[in-house]
Every structure is written in C-alpha cells, then in structure tokens.
Design an enzyme around this catalytic site. Structure first.
Site, PDB file in Angstrom:
ATOM      1  N   ASP A  93       0.861  -1.169   0.000  1.00 39.28           N
ATOM      2  CA  ASP A  93       0.000   0.000   0.000  1.00 39.28           C
ATOM      3  C   ASP A  93       0.907   1.231   0.000  1.00 39.28           C
ATOM      4  O   ASP A  93       1.986   1.219   0.585  1.00 39.28           O
ATOM      5  CB  ASP A  93      -0.891  -0.042   1.251  1.00 39.28           C
ATOM      6  CG  ASP A  93      -2.114   0.830   1.066  1.00 39.28           C
ATOM      7  OD1 ASP A  93      -2.227   1.486   0.013  1.00 39.28           O
ATOM      8  OD2 ASP A  93      -2.946   0.863   1.981  1.00 39.28           O
ATOM      9  N   SER A  94       0.454   2.286  -0.662  1.00 39.72           N
ATOM     10  CA  SER A  94       1.322   3.439  -0.923  1.00 39.72           C
ATOM     11  C   SER A  94       1.498   4.366   0.263  1.00 39.72           C
ATOM     12  O   SER A  94       2.357   5.232   0.247  1.00 39.72           O
ATOM     13  CB  SER A  94       0.728   4.242  -2.078  1.00 39.72           C
ATOM     14  OG  SER A  94      -0.558   4.739  -1.695  1.00 39.72           O
ATOM     15  N   GLY A  95       0.660   4.210   1.282  1.00 41.50           N
ATOM     16  CA  GLY A  95       0.736   5.104   2.437  1.00 41.50           C
ATOM     17  C   GLY A  95      -0.318   6.193   2.420  1.00 41.50           C
ATOM     18  O   GLY A  95      -0.510   6.879   3.416  1.00 41.50           O
ATOM     19  N   PHE A  97      -3.589   6.069   2.436  1.00 48.26           N
ATOM     20  CA  PHE A  97      -4.653   5.850   3.417  1.00 48.26           C
ATOM     21  C   PHE A  97      -4.136   6.021   4.838  1.00 48.26           C
ATOM     22  O   PHE A  97      -4.805   6.623   5.686  1.00 48.26           O
ATOM     23  CB  PHE A  97      -5.247   4.448   3.237  1.00 48.26           C
ATOM     24  CG  PHE A  97      -6.357   4.137   4.197  1.00 48.26           C
ATOM     25  CD1 PHE A  97      -7.618   4.687   4.038  1.00 48.26           C
ATOM     26  CD2 PHE A  97      -6.132   3.310   5.295  1.00 48.26           C
ATOM     27  CE1 PHE A  97      -8.642   4.418   4.937  1.00 48.26           C
ATOM     28  CE2 PHE A  97      -7.147   3.028   6.199  1.00 48.26           C
ATOM     29  CZ  PHE A  97      -8.408   3.587   6.023  1.00 48.26           C
ATOM     30  N   ASP A 147      -2.241   8.123  -3.354  1.00 48.47           N
ATOM     31  CA  ASP A 147      -3.498   8.844  -3.577  1.00 48.47           C
ATOM     32  C   ASP A 147      -3.881   9.678  -2.359  1.00 48.47           C
ATOM     33  O   ASP A 147      -3.277   9.557  -1.298  1.00 48.47           O
ATOM     34  CB  ASP A 147      -4.628   7.853  -3.914  1.00 48.47           C
ATOM     35  CG  ASP A 147      -4.809   6.801  -2.827  1.00 48.47           C
ATOM     36  OD1 ASP A 147      -3.928   6.686  -1.947  1.00 48.47           O
ATOM     37  OD2 ASP A 147      -5.821   6.072  -2.869  1.00 48.47           O
ATOM     38  N   GLN A 190     -10.915   6.727  -7.101  1.00 48.55           N
ATOM     39  CA  GLN A 190     -11.504   7.438  -5.970  1.00 48.55           C
ATOM     40  C   GLN A 190     -12.822   8.080  -6.403  1.00 48.55           C
ATOM     41  O   GLN A 190     -13.307   7.803  -7.503  1.00 48.55           O
ATOM     42  CB  GLN A 190     -10.520   8.497  -5.430  1.00 48.55           C
ATOM     43  CG  GLN A 190      -9.275   7.895  -4.753  1.00 48.55           C
ATOM     44  CD  GLN A 190      -9.573   7.210  -3.419  1.00 48.55           C
ATOM     45  OE1 GLN A 190     -10.707   7.234  -2.922  1.00 48.55           O
ATOM     46  NE2 GLN A 190      -8.557   6.536  -2.858  1.00 48.55           N
ATOM     47  N   GLY A 217     -11.198   4.240  -1.036  1.00 50.21           N
ATOM     48  CA  GLY A 217     -12.189   5.106  -0.392  1.00 50.21           C
ATOM     49  C   GLY A 217     -13.441   4.388   0.050  1.00 50.21           C
ATOM     50  O   GLY A 217     -14.445   5.020   0.383  1.00 50.21           O
ATOM     51  N   ASP A 267      -7.871  -7.162   0.668  1.00 51.86           N
ATOM     52  CA  ASP A 267      -6.987  -7.249   1.838  1.00 51.86           C
ATOM     53  C   ASP A 267      -7.770  -6.696   3.019  1.00 51.86           C
ATOM     54  O   ASP A 267      -8.634  -5.822   2.844  1.00 51.86           O
ATOM     55  CB  ASP A 267      -5.720  -6.400   1.673  1.00 51.86           C
ATOM     56  CG  ASP A 267      -5.988  -4.937   1.960  1.00 51.86           C
ATOM     57  OD1 ASP A 267      -6.579  -4.252   1.090  1.00 51.86           O
ATOM     58  OD2 ASP A 267      -5.671  -4.466   3.069  1.00 51.86           O
ATOM     59  N   CYS A 305     -12.318 -27.334   9.196  1.00 53.47           N
ATOM     60  CA  CYS A 305     -11.111 -26.534   8.991  1.00 53.47           C
ATOM     61  C   CYS A 305      -9.858 -27.386   9.216  1.00 53.47           C
ATOM     62  O   CYS A 305      -9.800 -28.185  10.144  1.00 53.47           O
ATOM     63  CB  CYS A 305     -11.127 -25.345   9.937  1.00 53.47           C
ATOM     64  SG  CYS A 305      -9.664 -24.297   9.797  1.00 53.47           S
ATOM     65  N   CYS A 307      -6.811 -26.095   9.823  1.00 50.18           N
ATOM     66  CA  CYS A 307      -5.744 -25.348  10.490  1.00 50.18           C
ATOM     67  C   CYS A 307      -5.270 -26.107  11.723  1.00 50.18           C
ATOM     68  O   CYS A 307      -5.925 -27.020  12.220  1.00 50.18           O
ATOM     69  CB  CYS A 307      -6.204 -23.932  10.853  1.00 50.18           C
ATOM     70  SG  CYS A 307      -7.062 -23.805  12.433  1.00 50.18           S
ATOM     71  N   CYS A 310      -7.722 -26.097  14.751  1.00 53.52           N
ATOM     72  CA  CYS A 310      -8.892 -26.974  14.601  1.00 53.52           C
ATOM     73  C   CYS A 310      -8.507 -28.444  14.586  1.00 53.52           C
ATOM     74  O   CYS A 310      -9.289 -29.294  15.005  1.00 53.52           O
ATOM     75  CB  CYS A 310      -9.672 -26.605  13.341  1.00 53.52           C
ATOM     76  SG  CYS A 310     -10.532 -25.024  13.524  1.00 53.52           S
ATOM     77  N   HIS A 336      -6.109 -19.524  12.572  1.00 55.58           N
ATOM     78  CA  HIS A 336      -7.385 -20.114  12.133  1.00 55.58           C
ATOM     79  C   HIS A 336      -8.125 -19.164  11.191  1.00 55.58           C
ATOM     80  O   HIS A 336      -8.633 -19.578  10.139  1.00 55.58           O
ATOM     81  CB  HIS A 336      -8.284 -20.444  13.327  1.00 55.58           C
ATOM     82  CG  HIS A 336      -9.695 -20.695  12.902  1.00 55.58           C
ATOM     83  ND1 HIS A 336     -10.103 -21.879  12.337  1.00 55.58           N
ATOM     84  CD2 HIS A 336     -10.784 -19.885  12.879  1.00 55.58           C
ATOM     85  CE1 HIS A 336     -11.369 -21.796  11.997  1.00 55.58           C
ATOM     86  NE2 HIS A 336     -11.814 -20.596  12.321  1.00 55.58           N
TER      87      HIS A 336
END
Lengths: 372, 372
Positions: A93-95, A97, A147, A190, A217, A267, A305, A307, A310, A336
């Site tokens: 991420d570009s920073g 946000f 952005d 945006q 956004g 994400d 599951c 994991c 579990c 999990h």
C-alpha cells in the site's frame, strides 16, 4: 525466466470473475485474499503458517515500513521478501490511506503530505515519487499509486478535489515507477460515493494504462449496502482484462458480495485483528471464544477446517487461553482466521469455475451470522 | 503395554549422570530440561514446536490450573495431555512454591494453606491431599508432593520448621497418591542452606521411598555459588537409583554446573520469559536483540541452531519485530530459546556418554557470557 506481469481472466459467472495474476514472485489465483503484513509480519503468525493457509500474496505498508525499520534498511537487507521470509508475491500500500488515518498532524499540498509519525512524532514527507521509490526499495511485486483519501462522509466538492489530485498523483506515480519484468503498478479509483466522480476517475486512470485497478475510499464506515452500491457501478467502469482490487475489505460477506460485483483481490486486517480479540470465523458463523458456553466445549472451532488449532485444540482450550491472556490464544485464533479466509476464497474460486457461485453467494449472505 | 515408572542410570562421569526415566506417556533422556507450561501452554509456542525442539517432558502448575480453568474442567475434557495437545510426559508442580510466591494472602497451618487467588482474590485451600487429587485429575506422569517453601534468607528455626512440616506433608502426599503403572511421585528435599536440615530431609524422604527426589528451596535469590554449595552436599544424600530434579533452575551455566553436581532434571521459565523480553541464548552468549548493533545484522541469532527463527530470519528482522512490539518477536525468540536449551541438554548428554562432560562444563562456564 521471470514472466511479464499479467492477468488472465479464466472464466466468469455473471459479474464474478475467476482469474490469475502472474508476478515476478509467483502466480496468484483470483479472487484472492491478501493477509495484511503491516510491519513486515502478518501479526502473530509465522510466515510458514501464512503460506500453509494457502495465501499466495500478502500486503505490506509503506507508511509503517518507512517509519520502522525504514525502506533503506530493508533494501540493504535484500528487500521485503527476504527480510520477512516471504517468497511469494507482495503488494504494498502506498501510504495514502495511513497518513490520513494514522498520522498525528499532516499538511497536504499538491506536492504531497507532510505528517508526524504516530510512533515518535518525528516529521516525514510522502509524495507520489517518494512512495514509489520506497515501494521499489521494498521490492513490491505490486506497487500502488499514492493517492489522497477522504473520510466518509465527504462533500461532493471535497471528494472531487481529492479525486482530481489523486489523478495527478497517479500520473506522477506511474512516471516514477520503474518498469521491470513481473512487477506491476495499480491505479486507485476514488470519488467517494459519487458515481460521476468514480466514472471520471476510472476513465482517466484507464487512459494512463495501469496493470490493475483498485477501488479506494470504501470500507471507511459507509456500510455494506452503500459499498455494494458503489461497486455495482464502479466495476462497470473498469476493463475486463485487468485485475480489480477492493482495498481494505472486509468481512466474509463483504468479500462474497464484492466478488459477485466483479472484484478480484482483497486485503483486510479483520482476520488477524479479530484473532487477537478472541473472535473466530467459521463455516457456522462467528464465534466469540470468550463466551461462557465455550468453557467446556470439546469441539474444534470448525469441524471442516484444516488449520493447526482446529486439528489439535478444542474451543474449551482456546477459551481458556484467551481468558488467561495467553499469547498462544492470539496465535491460534489468528492462524485459524487466515485459514478460514483462504478456504473461503478457494470455495469462491471453485464455485465460479462450476458456475454455482451466485447460488453460493445468496446462501452465504442469508446464513451468515457475522452480524448477530 | 504401559511400562512401570522407572529410572535407569546408563553411565556417569564423576558426579554427572546420564539416565533415562520411563513414564506412562513416554521416555525421558536425562539430564533433561522441562519447558514450563504454567497455564497449560508453554508461553507463545505451539505444542508441536515445543515437541520439535526436542523437549520430551513439560511442566504444568497446580496453582495456576486449579484457579483457571480448574482441575475438574481439565479432567472432564480428558486430562491435561489432551487439553493442551501434549502427548509426552508431564510433571506438575504441587503449588507449594506458587502459594508462597504468587498468592495475595495466605494462612498456613499443619492442615494446609488458605490463600487468595492472584487473579480475582477468590479464596482457596491447598493441602497435601488436595494437591495430589488435583494432580491426579490433571493426569500428571510425575506428581510432586505438596511442600512448604521458605523465602531466602530464612533463619535456621524457620527453615527447620518448614522442612519438618514438609516431611509430614510428604507422607500425607504419598498416602494420597494413587499408584498406577507408569505414574510416579517425587519427594522434595527442603532445608534452605543448612546441610544438616538437608540431610535429615533427604533421609526421611528416602525412607518413604519416592520415585524421584527433587531439591526445592533453591533458585530463590541465593546466587549461583551458594546454590552450587548446597548441591555439592545435597546430591550426596540422594540415592543413585532415582532421578534428581532441581526445581526452577535455571540459566544455562546453572544447569551445566548442577549436572556436574549430579542433577538429572530441570525446569525454568527463563527461556520463555527471556524470549518475551527480547533476550536470546546462543552458543556465543546472550543477545539482547533490542541492542542497536542488531539493527542491520543479517546473521541469524545462532549459526548452529536449527530452530525456525535461525533457519529463516535475521537478527535485524527480530530486532525490528521486538522494537515494534510484534507478537511474532516473542514467538520466535521463545521458540529459539527452547531449542537452545534442548540443544544444550543434548550436548550435555552426549558429553557424559563420551566422558568429556567435565571438560565441556569447565569451558562452558568460562566462556559463558550470560552475566556480561
């Protein structure tokens, strides 16, 4: 031989897309969920276990990493992949946000953003050029343009101004990006909840020809219904032949609903953050493990599951760990949840291939107990 | 077929002993270090990774487990082994030491100890009979008698009185213990730093015929020299054909020195607690990972260590994690330290077999930088 950065759309069901992104560090099957490795660690999970969950790509953050340990240090040590022992693709991420949501004081101009670190108050500056250089130093497979994000709700004027500045920053980001085989850069659409702004933003970004398009956004407090409304029209503004990434989303039902609206990548900190606060996602809804009914429950969190938690531990044991503030509780629940999210994405991909995704999505949203 | 609880002395070098303890849940090679799983978890390490470190036995605590989640609940769920997913042997501490060091208010009589929980202030009572019943419910392979511990320094009179009460409690503990194939009970030699008290304590316990003998009341602030002094004579009071367990010890050089004085078993929170505070034990001494010199160091903590952290991560990365208060930092350092301790025990066992332990011990204590 390192391959070109590429996206292949393999099949669709209505708007839902089943695709594949190729990068320098490997291939990502989409729809994909990227666990968030903010500060060069997916919190409370070893990188081998992140890999075991089926995750093919993780996310890092320019904002956190530029402050600590710094991009120069990570570059000196061979890049972010090596630093954190993750050999698969990484998106950063570009920073944009985080300077809006985390930093203490900031001053935004056309040039960039001056801000104070949330860690020690030290002064820093981020611009499109600086963010791209940092992402280059980190070695990101997918670089995000820098952005300007606005809060929700934003006035039309404010949203328009930020969208226009973001377009100018997108061009500067693209100019600063160093093209290399297998590495790509994504634009970010945006325009808040205004369809005409979203359309202009998307069109101008497409003219700049990015390797993929993110929708920014959203997931900033507008709620699922409004978010889905924005996705309904925004995905129509985007080209079929490029991946689409909905930033910061979300809960399982958000993801299922967004896939139905044409999104390929996601994400979110929810699986790991929830894990640290005693929440587990399961095929039968959300479990708050602190709840007294789990005290003597010998069942695993989720019978289906695979994991480690579990396969080896009961809800009663996890309840005990979390009530006792044991680190192992955070570890097992986080792992999990990451497994659950990856299993969900596998199911989504399979359903689109089998053209039964819409049916799955309808049932999923009906039966989802995450809001209970 | 479940075997008898037994101890076999395989070989010796001077006072150092190389042996084997057989229990219902498996065999322990001695000298052995038992990672501490206070509240049914070796802190910040999955049980599979505790096993991978080479640990063959772990320790649980009556005091912590009776308060939370309670012995009845653990019994209902199939015992401590199943509850915490540890299939190997478990030794449980009787609670004698913890009521002295952790509980808020306590009243000791010949009957037992009334105390208030350090968690919520609730009132509880522990006696020899109650502690043994709890350890039975937990399913401990090795049960410890309930004893009265005194602080250091203690007057001769106080040490004598507590030792005598501990003898009476030892007999009551033995009477309450339910004999089963493969399960054993250890007596605990008390007497502070007074050799005549230690001798009486040992003799009387030997008359009661325990499956092993612990040395209690050390590692309570007396220092290494004084502790070694007590071990010098106390181990001579103990029979050759039973395992000897030095409770709550210790730093690596404490362990090496105690093995040289005839001790077979150890437990200590140091490796895990140090891991959570940024300290790593290595073949070249102790590393404080927060130290600025680790900031850009690409080397692993210990080139010869096979733990996950050393195989996959640099000191620089661990420094970053610990400075950033990331849970993964505690996880990786704790696991490394447990691996280091198990590697140390393997080396000690090999050296005794090869009759080169004394040489190893002398060099180890000379080169040990843990006090720097």
């Amino acid at each position: 031989m390192i391959k070109e950065f590429s996206f292949t759309l393999k099949t669709t069901e209505n708007k839902a897309r089943r695709g594949e992104v190729k990068t320098a560090h490997g291939t990502i099957q989409t729809p994909a969920f990227m666990p968030v490795g903010t500060a060069a660690t997916v919190k409370a999970i070893k990188s081998c276990d992140v890999k075991n969950s089926g995750a093919e790509i993780i996310l890092g953050n320019v904002y956190h990493l530029m402050l600590r340990p710094t991009a120069d240090l990570i570059e000196e040590l061979g890049g972010l992949h090596k630093f954190m022992n993750w050999s698969g693709p990484i998106l950063t991420d570009s920073g944009g946000f985080q300077v809006m949501s985390l930093s203490k004081i900031r001053k935004t101009s056309d040039e960039g953003v001056e801000f104070s670190s949330h860690i020690d108050g030290s002064k820093h500056f981020l611009s499109p050029e600086k963010s791209i250089i940092i992402q280059h130093k980190l070695g990101s497979d997918i670089t995000m343009i820098f952005d300007e994000c606005v809060e929700f709700p934003a006035t039309y004027e404010k949203a328009k101004k930020a969208m226009e500045r973001s377009l100018s920053w997108a061009q500067r980001s693209k100019n600063a990006f160093c093209q290399r085989q297998g590495y790509g850069i994504f634009g970010i659409v945006q325009g808040s909840t205004f369809s005409d702004l979203r359309e202009i933003s998307a069109q101008k970004l497409i003219e700049m020809n990015f390797d993929g398009y993110a929708i920014g956004g959203l997931a900033v407090g507008e709620g699922q219904e409004l978010m889905f409304g924005v996705l309904d029209y925004t995905s129509d503004f985007l080209p079929q032949n490029k991946p689409r990434y909905l930033m910061g989303v979300g809960k399982p039902s958000d993801i299922v609903g967004a896939v139905a609206r044409g999104v390929d990548m996601f994400d979110c900190v929810i699986p790991t953050r929830s894990g640290r606060t005693g929440q587990a996602f399961t095929r039968n809804g959300v479990i708050n493990i602190r709840n007294a009914k789990n005290r003597n429950d010998p069942k695993p969190l989720d019978e289906k599951c695979n994991c480690y938690a579990c396969q080896n531990h009961s809800r009663a044991y996890l309840h005990h760990l979390v009530k006792s503030n044991e680190i192992l509780g955070s570890m097992l629940l986080s792992e999990h949840n990451i497994f659950y999210y990856q299993d969900l994405m596998k199911e989504i991909r399979k359903r689109i291939e089998e053209k039964t995704f819409n049916e799955f999505a309808q049932n999923f949203c009906k039966s989802s107990s995450e809001y209970k």
